[in-house]
Design a protein around this motif. Structure first.
Motif, PDB file in Angstrom:
ATOM      1  N   THR A 220       0.851  -1.192  -0.126  1.00 12.89           N
ATOM      2  CA  THR A 220      -0.165  -0.038  -0.042  1.00 12.89           C
ATOM      3  C   THR A 220       1.101   1.402   0.052  1.00 12.89           C
ATOM      4  OG1 THR A 220      -2.031  -1.084   0.953  1.00 12.89           O
ATOM      5  CG2 THR A 220      -1.714   1.334   1.288  1.00 12.89           C
ATOM      6  N   ASN A 221       1.802   1.312   0.663  1.00 11.60           N
ATOM      7  CA  ASN A 221       2.827   2.360   0.682  1.00 11.60           C
ATOM      8  C   ASN A 221       3.283   2.584  -0.589  1.00 11.60           C
ATOM      9  OD1 ASN A 221       2.689   2.724   3.413  1.00 11.60           O
ATOM     10  ND2 ASN A 221       4.407   1.498   4.016  1.00 11.60           N
ATOM     11  N   THR A 222       3.495   1.710  -1.558  1.00  6.47           N
ATOM     12  CA  THR A 222       3.936   1.994  -2.996  1.00  6.47           C
ATOM     13  C   THR A 222       2.772   2.405  -3.677  1.00  6.47           C
ATOM     14  OG1 THR A 222       5.770   0.270  -2.798  1.00  6.47           O
ATOM     15  CG2 THR A 222       4.853   0.842  -4.924  1.00  6.47           C
ATOM     16  N   HIS A 223       1.694   1.913  -3.796  1.00  7.93           N
ATOM     17  CA  HIS A 223       0.538   2.103  -4.556  1.00  7.93           C
ATOM     18  C   HIS A 223      -0.448   3.245  -4.049  1.00  7.93           C
ATOM     19  CE1 HIS A 223       2.188  -0.861  -6.781  1.00  7.93           C
ATOM     20  NE2 HIS A 223       2.013  -1.872  -5.998  1.00  7.93           N
ATOM     21  N   PHE A 224      -0.835   3.296  -2.816  1.00 10.32           N
ATOM     22  CA  PHE A 224      -1.715   4.457  -2.274  1.00 10.32           C
ATOM     23  C   PHE A 224      -1.055   5.875  -2.290  1.00 10.32           C
ATOM     24  CE2 PHE A 224      -3.639   7.011   1.205  1.00 10.32           C
ATOM     25  CZ  PHE A 224      -4.853   6.933   0.653  1.00 10.32           C
ATOM     26  N   PRO A 225      -1.721   6.951  -2.989  1.00 10.04           N
ATOM     27  CA  PRO A 225      -1.162   8.183  -3.166  1.00 10.04           C
ATOM     28  C   PRO A 225      -0.965   9.097  -1.934  1.00 10.04           C
ATOM     29  CG  PRO A 225      -3.474   8.243  -4.064  1.00 10.04           C
ATOM     30  CD  PRO A 225      -3.277   6.752  -3.528  1.00 10.04           C
ATOM     31  N   VAL A 226       0.017   8.733  -0.915  1.00  2.67           N
ATOM     32  CA  VAL A 226       0.037   9.168   0.355  1.00  2.67           C
ATOM     33  C   VAL A 226       0.261  10.754   0.209  1.00  2.67           C
ATOM     34  CG1 VAL A 226       1.582   9.135   2.203  1.00  2.67           C
ATOM     35  CG2 VAL A 226       0.837   7.024   1.353  1.00  2.67           C
TER      36      VAL A 226
END
Length: 346
Positions: free
Chosen positions: A267-273
């Motif tokens: 998720t840290n790679t794919h979610f637009p944090v």
């Protein structure tokens, strides 16, 4: 001396979408100089019969190859066969959807018994309300039969899923509202929260899934047992409520905990944090009107191993064993687990 039979290293095999929309396939195995033939197909089912019935698109002794994308509107699956006969199916982990950037396939993970998760059977994502028409066509092509929505009822009502008129999936609400979030938000707006509190909240939320919400996750497994579903599990961002649901599915199917945590961290790679940080910093202020600092907001938007490990720790504290947890909390006995494994592993 008999030569070692070539075996693909499961976790080292992957598919990436290049900027030009072509595919980059990367793999490794037990023997470095083994020739591999690559086949491509629109659906993975034909490969699960053990027959390379797709189109052969490459033959190489290298550890990777670039494959021209024959149709950017279709999701492709790849069958890699070594000259010694070992084979593995791989596909993109993340689906390239503009309106749901954290939409992922749980296929390919290896269970302890040597079988692997089937591709195209279990997906996870964030909310579906912002899907474009192109996204909707891509999602409908997956052939989903069940969509489990873990958002609160108000979230579902205010931000309804957008799947188009042609979808035939069963939409099942399984609302979850972690109990500690409301008091935290009150303190956040009062300006009395620090970064340790934010990280601690996320661990508390994950523990709360185990303490107060297992009935919804048990219902998810009940639905999976009703028939052989192609399922999507999702919440708002696809990281917390969905992250625990995905972890439970992988755990019940026998995937090692290390791989479960690695999937959780994707998720840290794919979610637009960073994009979400900018949006929230503009919309959230404390009682004095002061913008909330990034250091407070970032732990709420990212995922960390401590978050999902808090779930597993709570389970271990409350149940005699993982098998005891499956049966007592999820109503999964050995026969039901065997059925799930037969359906979702190959």
């Amino acid at each position: 001396m008999t030569a070692e039979r070539f075996r693909f290293h499961t976790n080292a095999c992957r598919v990436e979408r290049m900027p030009d929309q072509d595919y980059l396939l990367v793999w490794s195995g037990s023997e470095p100089d083994t020739a591999v033939t690559v086949y491509i197909a629109d659906y993975p089912e034909q490969f699960y019969r053990g027959v390379a019935s797709g189109q052969a698109v490459a033959h190489t002794r290298e550890h990777g190859v670039k494959i021209a994308n024959p149709d950017v509107g279709i999701r492709h699956y790849f069958y890699l066969v070594s000259e010694g006969g070992d084979a593995i199916i791989i596909a993109e982990r993340k689906l390239p959807l503009l309106g749901s950037p954290n939409f992922r396939d749980l296929g390919g993970y290896e269970a302890r018994d040597g079988r692997r998760m089937r591709w195209g059977k279990v997906f996870r994502s964030g909310k579906l309300s912002a899907l474009s028409d192109v996204d909707i066509a891509a999602v409908n092509r997956l052939g989903l039969t069940l969509v489990c929505d873990f958002r609160k009822v108000t979230e579902q009502q205010l931000d309804p899923s957008r799947l188009g008129v042609d979808h035939s999936a069963r939409l099942q609400g399984l609302p979850i509202s972690p109990g500690s979030a409301d008091s935290f938000m009150d303190n956040l707006l009062e300006g009395i929260i620090d970064i340790e509190d934010a990280a601690g909240l996320m661990e508390d939320i994950n523990r709360d899934f185990v303490i107060n919400h297992l009935h919804q996750y048990a219902r998810m497994f009940e639905l999976l047992l009703e028939q052989e579903h192609k399922v999507l599990i999702h919440c708002a961002s696809g990281k917390d409520r969905t992250g625990f649901a995905a972890a439970l599915i992988l755990d019940v199917l026998g995937v090692p905990e290390q791989d479960i945590v690695e999937d959780y961290l994707l998720t840290n790679t794919h979610f637009p944090v960073d994009e979400e940080l900018q949006r929230l910093s503009k919309s959230l202020t404390d009682r004095s009107g002061k913008s909330l600092p990034e250091s407070i907001l970032r732990p709420l938007l990212e995922v960390h191993p401590d978050y999902i490990n808090a779930c597993f720790h709570e389970i271990d504290q409350r149940y005699q064993s993982r098998e005891h947890f499956y049966e007592q909390a999820l109503d999964l006995d050995e026969a039901k687990i065997a059925l799930l494994r037969d359906r979702y592993l190959h």
